[in-house]
Write a protein that holds these residues in place. Structure first.
Motif, PDB file in Angstrom:
ATOM      1  N   PHE A  25      -4.779   5.701   2.490  1.00  0.00           N
ATOM      2  CA  PHE A  25      -6.183   5.478   2.133  1.00  0.00           C
ATOM      3  C   PHE A  25      -6.545   6.406   0.983  1.00  0.00           C
ATOM      4  CE2 PHE A  25     -10.764   6.334   2.745  1.00  0.00           C
ATOM      5  CZ  PHE A  25     -11.225   5.069   2.438  1.00  0.00           C
ATOM      6  N   VAL A  26      -6.794   5.812  -0.183  1.00  0.00           N
ATOM      7  CA  VAL A  26      -7.081   6.579  -1.393  1.00  0.00           C
ATOM      8  C   VAL A  26      -8.524   6.383  -1.844  1.00  0.00           C
ATOM      9  CG1 VAL A  26      -6.333   6.968  -3.787  1.00  0.00           C
ATOM     10  CG2 VAL A  26      -4.667   6.260  -2.082  1.00  0.00           C
TER      11      VAL A  26
ATOM     12  N   ILE B 156      -5.669  -3.220  -2.778  1.00  0.00           N
ATOM     13  CA  ILE B 156      -4.590  -3.004  -1.812  1.00  0.00           C
ATOM     14  C   ILE B 156      -4.106  -1.567  -1.939  1.00  0.00           C
ATOM     15  CG2 ILE B 156      -2.224  -3.634  -1.167  1.00  0.00           C
ATOM     16  CD1 ILE B 156      -2.873  -6.487  -2.204  1.00  0.00           C
ATOM     17  N   TYR B 157      -3.902  -1.135  -3.174  1.00  0.00           N
ATOM     18  CA  TYR B 157      -3.382   0.207  -3.429  1.00  0.00           C
ATOM     19  C   TYR B 157      -4.252   1.278  -2.780  1.00  0.00           C
ATOM     20  CZ  TYR B 157      -1.380   4.237  -5.748  1.00  0.00           C
ATOM     21  OH  TYR B 157      -0.770   5.447  -5.984  1.00  0.00           O
ATOM     22  N   VAL B 158      -5.586   1.159  -2.939  1.00  0.00           N
ATOM     23  CA  VAL B 158      -6.473   2.208  -2.408  1.00  0.00           C
ATOM     24  C   VAL B 158      -6.722   2.060  -0.913  1.00  0.00           C
ATOM     25  CG1 VAL B 158      -7.558   2.620  -4.653  1.00  0.00           C
ATOM     26  CG2 VAL B 158      -8.661   1.060  -3.024  1.00  0.00           C
ATOM     27  N   GLY B 159      -6.239   0.961  -0.308  1.00  0.00           N
ATOM     28  CA  GLY B 159      -6.255   0.841   1.143  1.00  0.00           C
ATOM     29  C   GLY B 159      -7.428   0.117   1.758  1.00  0.00           C
ATOM     30  N   VAL B 160      -8.152  -0.709   0.976  1.00  0.00           N
ATOM     31  CA  VAL B 160      -9.358  -1.331   1.527  1.00  0.00           C
ATOM     32  C   VAL B 160      -9.293  -2.846   1.698  1.00  0.00           C
ATOM     33  CG1 VAL B 160     -10.862   0.549   0.795  1.00  0.00           C
ATOM     34  CG2 VAL B 160     -10.491  -1.403  -0.728  1.00  0.00           C
ATOM     35  N   HIS B 161      -8.214  -3.495   1.219  1.00  0.00           N
ATOM     36  CA  HIS B 161      -8.108  -4.949   1.373  1.00  0.00           C
ATOM     37  C   HIS B 161      -6.674  -5.373   1.649  1.00  0.00           C
ATOM     38  CE1 HIS B 161     -12.063  -6.555   0.599  1.00  0.00           C
ATOM     39  NE2 HIS B 161     -12.199  -5.754  -0.437  1.00  0.00           N
ATOM     40  N   TYR B 162      -6.563  -6.406   2.477  1.00  0.00           N
ATOM     41  CA  TYR B 162      -5.278  -7.055   2.728  1.00  0.00           C
ATOM     42  C   TYR B 162      -4.970  -8.027   1.585  1.00  0.00           C
ATOM     43  CZ  TYR B 162      -5.761  -5.516   7.591  1.00  0.00           C
ATOM     44  OH  TYR B 162      -5.912  -4.779   8.742  1.00  0.00           O
ATOM     45  N   PRO B 163      -3.693  -8.375   1.410  1.00  0.00           N
ATOM     46  CA  PRO B 163      -3.336  -9.360   0.381  1.00  0.00           C
ATOM     47  C   PRO B 163      -4.069 -10.699   0.536  1.00  0.00           C
ATOM     48  CG  PRO B 163      -1.371  -8.218   1.105  1.00  0.00           C
ATOM     49  CD  PRO B 163      -2.493  -7.776   2.006  1.00  0.00           C
TER      50      PRO B 163
ATOM     51  N   ASN C 206       0.823  -1.206   0.000  1.00  0.00           N
ATOM     52  CA  ASN C 206       0.000   0.000   0.000  1.00  0.00           C
ATOM     53  C   ASN C 206       0.857   1.256   0.000  1.00  0.00           C
ATOM     54  OD1 ASN C 206      -1.353   2.121   2.169  1.00  0.00           O
ATOM     55  ND2 ASN C 206      -2.787   1.409   0.592  1.00  0.00           N
ATOM     56  N   ASN C 207       1.950   1.235   0.735  1.00  0.00           N
ATOM     57  CA  ASN C 207       2.796   2.422   0.838  1.00  0.00           C
ATOM     58  C   ASN C 207       3.767   2.580  -0.323  1.00  0.00           C
ATOM     59  OD1 ASN C 207       2.317   4.078   3.393  1.00  0.00           O
ATOM     60  ND2 ASN C 207       2.104   1.966   4.065  1.00  0.00           N
ATOM     61  N   LEU C 208       3.724   1.672  -1.293  1.00  0.00           N
ATOM     62  CA  LEU C 208       4.482   1.869  -2.533  1.00  0.00           C
ATOM     63  C   LEU C 208       3.820   2.936  -3.405  1.00  0.00           C
ATOM     64  CD1 LEU C 208       5.318  -1.806  -3.620  1.00  0.00           C
ATOM     65  CD2 LEU C 208       6.902  -0.104  -2.683  1.00  0.00           C
ATOM     66  N   GLY C 209       2.549   3.193  -3.130  1.00  0.00           N
ATOM     67  CA  GLY C 209       1.787   4.153  -3.931  1.00  0.00           C
ATOM     68  C   GLY C 209       2.274   5.580  -3.774  1.00  0.00           C
ATOM     69  N   THR C 210       1.966   6.367  -4.801  1.00  0.00           N
ATOM     70  CA  THR C 210       2.301   7.791  -4.776  1.00  0.00           C
ATOM     71  C   THR C 210       1.108   8.583  -5.305  1.00  0.00           C
ATOM     72  OG1 THR C 210       3.181   7.821  -7.030  1.00  0.00           O
ATOM     73  CG2 THR C 210       4.742   7.289  -5.255  1.00  0.00           C
ATOM     74  N   PRO C 211       1.002   9.847  -4.940  1.00  0.00           N
ATOM     75  CA  PRO C 211      -0.107  10.657  -5.442  1.00  0.00           C
ATOM     76  C   PRO C 211      -0.182  10.693  -6.977  1.00  0.00           C
ATOM     77  CG  PRO C 211       0.951  11.773  -3.615  1.00  0.00           C
ATOM     78  CD  PRO C 211       1.794  10.569  -3.932  1.00  0.00           C
ATOM     79  N   THR C 212       0.952  10.545  -7.639  1.00  0.00           N
ATOM     80  CA  THR C 212       0.981  10.546  -9.103  1.00  0.00           C
ATOM     81  C   THR C 212       0.126   9.421  -9.681  1.00  0.00           C
ATOM     82  OG1 THR C 212       3.238  11.381  -9.014  1.00  0.00           O
ATOM     83  CG2 THR C 212       2.525  10.428 -11.110  1.00  0.00           C
ATOM     84  N   TRP C 213       0.093   8.265  -9.008  1.00  0.00           N
ATOM     85  CA  TRP C 213      -0.621   7.096  -9.507  1.00  0.00           C
ATOM     86  C   TRP C 213      -2.020   6.928  -8.899  1.00  0.00           C
ATOM     87  CZ3 TRP C 213       0.700   4.271 -13.568  1.00  0.00           C
ATOM     88  CH2 TRP C 213       2.003   4.393 -14.042  1.00  0.00           C
TER      89      TRP C 213
END
Length: 190
Positions: A99-100, A151-158, A17-24
């Motif tokens: 959380f996106v 996972i990226y948007v912060g709503v589910h675990y792997p 999840n924390n690999l994400g950036t506002p750009t993506w």
């Protein structure tokens, strides 16, 4: 043992999840939106119509509606049965989550996005495999992408994602078999 597995799941979630950036963020919000792939579904229905005909298409539409209803309802049974809080609601996790997403549901085990997208991928991929041999691989890749978006948007675990994908594979295969049975019994007989 289960506690250790869940702890690893949280750690892997936070890492991914924390690999994400506002750009993506906008890209992944589009990927995770259920309406984004309506054109893909329309193309798949067109291909099914082209290869199987109108009578079979009606059978496929009914079977797909049953499949999506089935995967949604079973997903809800598991979410209510396990009551595992989503990462965006879990103490000790939500404080570190990017959380996106637009909203955060209560429970997350297992992912409906993962199960529905994989069921659709397997169902359509197997039906169209005789005509488009590599399409199933493209559809499975698409399903993995949709699943990862959760996972990226912060709503589910792997683990939510993996279980949803596995359930979706099984559901897609079962409903593929059902569609074949119905086509042989009712469409090819007429």
């Amino acid at each position: 043992m289960i506690d250790t597995l869940l702890e690893y799941d949280k750690e892997l979630f936070l890492y991914l999840n924390n690999l994400g950036t506002p750009t993506w963020d906008l890209f992944w919000l589009v990927v995770t939106d259920k309406l984004t792939f309506v054109p893909l579904y329309a193309i798949l229905l067109y291909l099914l119509y082209k290869k199987y005909g109108l009578k079979s298409l009606f059978v496929f539409i009914i079977v797909v509606a049953l499949m999506i209803t089935f995967t949604d309802q079973i997903t809800n049974v598991f979410k209510r049965g396990f009551e595992r809080p989503r990462p965006c609601r879990a103490e000790g996790v939500m404080e570190f989550t990017r959380f996106v997403a637009k909203r955060c549901g209560l429970y997350g085990f297992f992912s409906g996005h993962a199960s529905n997208s994989m069921a659709a991928a397997i169902f359509a991929g197997l039906l169209l495999k005789p005509y488009y041999k590599k399409l199933i691989y493209i559809l499975v890749f698409w399903s993995f992408t949709v699943a990862y978006s959760r996972i990226y948007v912060g709503v589910h675990y792997p683990l939510d994602i993996v279980c949803g994908l596995i359930f979706g594979m099984l559901a897609g295969f079962i409903f593929f078999k059902l569609a074949n049975y119905l086509i042989k019994k009712y469409v090819n007989q007429s």
